[in-house]
Design an enzyme around this catalytic site. Sequence first.
Site, PDB file in Angstrom:
ATOM      1  N   CYS A  39      26.114   2.460   6.305  1.00 45.71           N
ATOM      2  CA  CYS A  39      25.312   3.577   6.800  1.00 45.71           C
ATOM      3  C   CYS A  39      25.458   3.820   8.294  1.00 45.71           C
ATOM      4  O   CYS A  39      25.541   4.967   8.738  1.00 45.71           O
ATOM      5  CB  CYS A  39      23.845   3.393   6.411  1.00 45.71           C
ATOM      6  SG  CYS A  39      22.989   2.026   7.225  1.00 45.71           S
ATOM      7  N   HIS A  93      17.998   1.555   7.352  1.00 50.89           N
ATOM      8  CA  HIS A  93      18.937   2.592   6.934  1.00 50.89           C
ATOM      9  C   HIS A  93      19.110   3.545   8.109  1.00 50.89           C
ATOM     10  O   HIS A  93      18.148   3.868   8.815  1.00 50.89           O
ATOM     11  CB  HIS A  93      18.426   3.343   5.704  1.00 50.89           C
ATOM     12  CG  HIS A  93      19.387   4.379   5.212  1.00 50.89           C
ATOM     13  ND1 HIS A  93      20.727   4.110   5.030  1.00 50.89           N
ATOM     14  CD2 HIS A  93      19.223   5.693   4.903  1.00 50.89           C
ATOM     15  CE1 HIS A  93      21.337   5.201   4.596  1.00 50.89           C
ATOM     16  NE2 HIS A  93      20.446   6.175   4.530  1.00 50.89           N
ATOM     17  N   ASP A 114      21.740  12.876   6.340  1.00 47.26           N
ATOM     18  CA  ASP A 114      22.104  11.505   5.968  1.00 47.26           C
ATOM     19  C   ASP A 114      23.487  11.514   5.328  1.00 47.26           C
ATOM     20  O   ASP A 114      23.655  11.938   4.186  1.00 47.26           O
ATOM     21  CB  ASP A 114      21.066  10.937   4.992  1.00 47.26           C
ATOM     22  CG  ASP A 114      21.282   9.449   4.726  1.00 47.26           C
ATOM     23  OD1 ASP A 114      22.335   8.928   5.137  1.00 47.26           O
ATOM     24  OD2 ASP A 114      20.406   8.822   4.108  1.00 47.26           O
ATOM     25  N   ASN A 164       7.932   6.763   3.221  1.00 42.34           N
ATOM     26  CA  ASN A 164       6.534   6.772   2.783  1.00 42.34           C
ATOM     27  C   ASN A 164       6.236   6.070   1.471  1.00 42.34           C
ATOM     28  O   ASN A 164       5.063   5.879   1.133  1.00 42.34           O
ATOM     29  CB  ASN A 164       6.039   8.223   2.640  1.00 42.34           C
ATOM     30  CG  ASN A 164       5.722   8.863   3.974  1.00 42.34           C
ATOM     31  OD1 ASN A 164       4.780   8.486   4.647  1.00 42.34           O
ATOM     32  ND2 ASN A 164       6.544   9.832   4.360  1.00 42.34           N
ATOM     33  N   ASP A 199       5.287   3.766  -1.644  1.00 43.01           N
ATOM     34  CA  ASP A 199       4.484   2.555  -1.793  1.00 43.01           C
ATOM     35  C   ASP A 199       5.310   1.499  -2.525  1.00 43.01           C
ATOM     36  O   ASP A 199       6.112   1.828  -3.404  1.00 43.01           O
ATOM     37  CB  ASP A 199       3.207   2.836  -2.590  1.00 43.01           C
ATOM     38  CG  ASP A 199       2.192   3.627  -1.777  1.00 43.01           C
ATOM     39  OD1 ASP A 199       2.402   3.791  -0.563  1.00 43.01           O
ATOM     40  OD2 ASP A 199       1.193   4.086  -2.362  1.00 43.01           O
ATOM     41  N   GLU A 223      -0.198   4.693   9.789  1.00 42.65           N
ATOM     42  CA  GLU A 223      -0.314   4.035   8.492  1.00 42.65           C
ATOM     43  C   GLU A 223      -1.767   3.654   8.194  1.00 42.65           C
ATOM     44  O   GLU A 223      -2.469   3.101   9.039  1.00 42.65           O
ATOM     45  CB  GLU A 223       0.538   2.767   8.460  1.00 42.65           C
ATOM     46  CG  GLU A 223       2.029   3.015   8.302  1.00 42.65           C
ATOM     47  CD  GLU A 223       2.417   3.459   6.907  1.00 42.65           C
ATOM     48  OE1 GLU A 223       1.530   3.697   6.079  1.00 42.65           O
ATOM     49  OE2 GLU A 223       3.627   3.583   6.646  1.00 42.65           O
ATOM     50  N   GLU A 267      -2.797  10.136   6.710  1.00 44.69           N
ATOM     51  CA  GLU A 267      -1.553   9.644   6.102  1.00 44.69           C
ATOM     52  C   GLU A 267      -1.672   9.577   4.589  1.00 44.69           C
ATOM     53  O   GLU A 267      -0.768   9.995   3.856  1.00 44.69           O
ATOM     54  CB  GLU A 267      -1.224   8.264   6.674  1.00 44.69           C
ATOM     55  CG  GLU A 267       0.114   7.690   6.209  1.00 44.69           C
ATOM     56  CD  GLU A 267      -0.039   6.756   5.020  1.00 44.69           C
ATOM     57  OE1 GLU A 267       0.932   6.564   4.269  1.00 44.69           O
ATOM     58  OE2 GLU A 267      -1.159   6.238   4.817  1.00 44.69           O
TER      59      GLU A 267
END
Length: 988
Positions: free
Chosen positions: A244, A302, A327, A367, A369, A416, A421
């Site tokens: 990357c 990344h 990306d 983001n 979880d 966070e 958020e």
Amino acid sequence: MTDELVKESIFQGVELHTETNNTEHHTSEISVTELIVRRGQPFTVTLRLRQPFNPDRHPLTVMAMAGPEPREDFGTMSYFGIPPSVRPSAKASWKLELHKNSAPHTGVLPLIITPPADAPIGEYILTASHRDEDTLLARLVVLFNTWCPEDGVFLPDEAERQEYVMSEQGIIYKGSGNYINSVSWDFGQFEDDMINSQDDHGVVYGKWGGSYVGGRSPSHWSGSHAILKHWLNINCHPVKFGQCWVFAGVMCSVMRLFGIPCRVVTNYSSAHDTNSNLTIDVYHADYGVRERESPDSVWNFHVWVEGWMKRPDLAVDGKFDGWQVLDPTPQEMSNGIFCCGPASVKAIQSGDVNLKYDVPFVFAEVNADCVDWLVKADGSKLKIFSDTKKVGQNISTKSVGSKKRRNITDNYKHREGSEKERNVFKYALTRDFTIDEEEEENEVEEENEEAMETSDGATTGTSRGAGAATGTSAGAGAATGTSRGAGAATGNSGGAGAATPDNIPLLPVSLRFREVSKPLNGKDVKLDLVLRSESRVARPLSINISVQAMRYNGSAVAHIQTEVKEEILQPGKGLSIPVLVLFSAYHKHMVQCDSMKVSAVVTDKENPDDVYLAESDVVLLDPPLSIIVSGPVRLNHETSVELIFKNPANETLTDCELTVSGSGLLRDETPWNYKAEMPQKQKSHQSWSELKQAGNERFKRGQYGEAAHLYSDAIRELEKSNKKNPEDLGILYSNRAASYLKDGNCGECVKDCSMSLELYPFNVKSLLRRAAAYEALERYRQAYVDYKTALQIDCNIAAAHDGTNRMTKALTEADGPSWREKLPPIPTVPLSVREKLSQQTTANTPTPNRAAQQNGSRETKRNTPSDKDMKRGQALKEEGNALVKKGEHKKAIEKYSQSLKHNPTEVTTFTNRALCYLSVRQYREAVRDCDEALVIDSSNIKALYRRAQAHKELKDVKASVDDLNNLLTVEPNNAAALKLLQEVQRKK
């Protein structure tokens, strides 16, 4: 006719003023001989005519064309001139005017040409028409213009323009979220002389593991120019290999060359969400359970790029203008090709995942979880932690005008854990700010199970829901968050209603890894696992610590070591457990890896549903590399540079290469080969037997990689000695094979077992280990032969019987009824060898525990059944299994009884019939069947558990407790046994 042929052209010549124009357009770093300009900004050329210029009588018309098929409606063709003329069909209209100090009557025309601020960039040809003659006016390249307010890439701050367009050097951040390191990158966008090639033949070919033969390791590259030059030299074929940060570095170079403000960005704990549900499932294996892969992953880091541009395609009010994520790393397909972006950073922050391009994927990267699951032996999954804060940490880029790191996490998401958020996360999932929170899913998911021998209360358990869990720690020595658990989210209780006998609620255990010393590559890694609980009672804990070699993209490459400990956490006190990872254990695995994942799964032995997790991503520090410049440095003069590197390891480094590169300093990469010598540090000499014993100790502690290393040293020492005994050497090879088997390296296990059997023929352990390795490799015929050979030596080896049955079933399914015809020959074990090895096997077999001798049971030799009997016995047992599933236990007992007449060595038939006896309340018969099963396999979990159940019903509490204690000696975390033990003890 002759006069027309010799008639001079009206055009006398053209001056492009390349050096002046390029300097004014900030392109002189690219070239001072070719005209390179930026759109929306005028440039000057001087056209010389042989006659005075009168635009009213003879206008001057210029045509600009780009591409193989220029079109006005695409903006790649434009007509303009003096006097001005606008064609209504033109999408991008160029402008032409005479300089105010020009003298048209002299025929010298200083022309001011302005490409439109929205002109497509690329190579253009300008042709001029005057008095019915045409001439080539100029060949030029038009680039984006970040200095032009009308250009979509306009950036108002000059310092940022210098950093994000003009700077040729930069920094790319790697490592892990709590242990960030940096590498210098030479963008070299203005050197003389699209990005991913996964599906569109771009510049760089990605590879994330294995051999890099045929190219360069991704870590070799330190700049873009060498890659782009090599790409050009090999006829624009992909350059091998990149990951990357290489993709991002090359793309940033190209973007800056084109004139788009661009910066390289690193996202730590970057999620790769394959199913777009904003949840990353991570599976942890219970002790003795094979690791389970997840299609989702969390990368240590990344790297992508951000480009600065307007986005009128998303909103006319400029709401989503500014930095856009692009990306270039090929991860997931977008509209049929591997690409990602441009995705507005502002859209990501606001959760507008309905917008193009690829906003949902990037939103998940920062983001998602994380949900951690513990996979148990029966296949059930126990949810041990849900982390809403792990993903998207320390999003970093180089600061403007300095080498400091800038944290830009706030650009991507709100703080966070804040209400804003969480609201954005919910909005991204539902596109609705008003929807109520849905109830959590069940915390245990159980998979379907087939045969009865893999499904009963002793192994599947009845627990549902995780008791408690900690957060994870990324980076060596990072602390975890506070513990939480199902039904105990506030931290006031541990587990779902778990309590001590005095009804005192258990407070959760907090745990974290603490760095003892900096993890230096070439040295042993030392950590402490620190545990603490405020509970008022002692907590007996089972602690499973594992270390894996990881690639930065979250994929495990190799298992380095495992260690299982039993500890008591005293009330209100802390507990520190040292974790040592030897260099000799990790160095081979870490050559092509980026970090070590050290994880601890801690289970409360008295409340097995209370499971706690801590993780640490250890990034090894590279040894220092110093560059010293000797004497003064002068332009266009050679200079001397000294490189200082000290090998920190006690091993010689070979095949080393030093590569030097630098924009404006060296035209090409310059490699040097050298050999680094081992530091003068003497190791204390150990005998082969001492090395073997040390390997045995490591094996017992679950440090299989280190054990294999020690066995290898022992083999070398024994082979060098004058007292080389083939049998001793064969045992060492067999021991190393066991280490390889535990580590999943089945190919090496087969090699070592074969070598062991050459040195020590018909060694039962080598046969069984090779059989297990063959089975894992799906080489079922070879596995069958080894299992059958082992049974010739001792027909009472339960593992060989079970393996033979599994292979029979697998081969029947694969090859049909004639599968035996395809088998390799089964060697005949000589009688003398059988007697000798059988005596050794009996001598090495542990004395049956008291549980196996209850009710008058005793060991008896069982004749090995023929293949015909085994086949018939298996068929009858399967008929019994089918009847059990229908609830017809009495009929099943008949089938199992018939099966045992054909094959009295099949332990699972006894345990299955015992289960049926329990169901019909024939408890003494159940005890007898468990007795028989334990004669065959003295540590059989199901036999111990079912006999304990039968003893409980027969009111023999002591016998039941003995059985359960024996079971827990074999499998300390068996939830069903622990629960039954509590029930039985209450009846005392």
